[in-house]
Design an enzyme around this catalytic site. Structure first.
Site, PDB file in Angstrom:
ATOM      1  N   CYS A 198       0.836  -1.213   0.000  1.00  0.00           N
ATOM      2  CA  CYS A 198       0.000   0.000   0.000  1.00  0.00           C
ATOM      3  C   CYS A 198       0.867   1.257   0.000  1.00  0.00           C
ATOM      4  CB  CYS A 198      -0.892   0.036   1.232  1.00  0.00           C
ATOM      5  SG  CYS A 198      -1.977  -1.374   1.409  1.00  0.00           S
TER       6      CYS A 198
HETATM    7  C1  BEZ Z   1       0.632  -4.715   1.938  1.00  0.00           C
HETATM    8  O1  BEZ Z   1       0.184  -3.610   1.641  1.00  0.00           O
HETATM    9  O2  BEZ Z   1       1.803  -4.971   1.783  1.00  0.00           O
HETATM   10  C2  BEZ Z   1      -0.261  -5.773   2.508  1.00  0.00           C
HETATM   11  C3  BEZ Z   1      -1.384  -5.429   3.245  1.00  0.00           C
HETATM   12  C4  BEZ Z   1      -2.178  -6.420   3.796  1.00  0.00           C
HETATM   13  C5  BEZ Z   1      -1.872  -7.750   3.583  1.00  0.00           C
HETATM   14  C6  BEZ Z   1      -0.766  -8.086   2.806  1.00  0.00           C
HETATM   15  C7  BEZ Z   1       0.051  -7.094   2.268  1.00  0.00           C
END
Ligand code: BEZ
Length: 211
Positions: A45
């Site tokens: 994200c």
């Molecule tokens: C991420 O943004 O890296 C992420 C968020 C939730 C679960 C897995 C990855």
């Protein structure tokens, strides 16, 4: 209930990093992209938000407002945005909805309990100036989105809203387009007086109009 293409985008009032917004009023006459993030302070994200901030002028140029969402609260988003600016080289320059009570996430069916019952999936909604949903895409949490693809679809949507054409596989702005299947040859002669290439009677390629 899942949101389908052509549905009215649900309206809501929410706290964001840029103050309280009433979604439909905030959209005004613009197009919109609403996209969700599983959680704050997560790696994928972080890269996504930095990238969208970097290409925001591309959304502006197309009259598209962008807004993000995660199930964390606005004060958490504000702290996370410091990390995003530091690590991605661009400060987040669009509002982020805080949705700790899941109101917006539930309205837009962004929580898929068989994937995770607490995080949103990576949803993308493109909304037209008529407030109708034009595109939905759902990515898993582990895959960062291709926002250049979102821009490409917006180019196609904005073109096909204006002219009676469709866009072929992997089309990009400036490539030839397809005369809409509902347009008769007689009508096509009026709409595309420069002519077209009929690969098949139902597959008529023409230069992109309006350029
Ligand atoms: C991420 O943004 O890296 C992420 C968020 C939730 C679960 C897995 C990855």
């Amino acid at each position: 209930m899942a949101i389908r293409l052509g549905d009215e985008a649900p309206d809501f009032t929410a706290d964001t990093t840029q103050g309280t917004i009433h979604f439909h009023d905030w959209l005004g006459d613009s197009w919109g992209v609403l996209f969700s993030h599983p959680k704050d302070f997560t790696p994928v994200c972080t890269t996504e938000l930095g990238y969208v901030a970097r290409i925001k002028p591309e959304f502006d140029r197309r009259n598209v407002k962008v807004i993000g969402l995660s199930v964390d609260a606005v004060d958490s988003h504000v702290k996370w945005e410091q990390d995003i600016a530091e690590t991605q080289g661009t400060a987040v320059n669009f509002p982020m909805i805080g949705d700790p009570d899941r109101t917006v996430s539930n309205l837009y069916d962004m929580i898929h309990p068989n994937a995770s019952d607490s995080f949103t999936v990576r949803s993308v909604f493109v909304i037209g100036p008529d407030k109708k949903v034009k595109l939905t895409i759902t990515y898993p949490a582990s895959t960062g989105r291709n926002f250049d693809e979102i821009l490409r679809v917006i180019d196609s949507l904005q073109l096909t809203a204006k002219f009676k054409v469709a866009t072929p596989a992997n089309w990009h702005d400036g490539d030839d387009v397809i005369i809409g299947a509902v347009v008769s040859d007689d009508d096509a002669k009026k709409l595309f007086p420069q002519g077209w290439t009929a690969v098949k009677p139902y597959l008529r390629m023409v230069k992109q109009p309006g350029r």
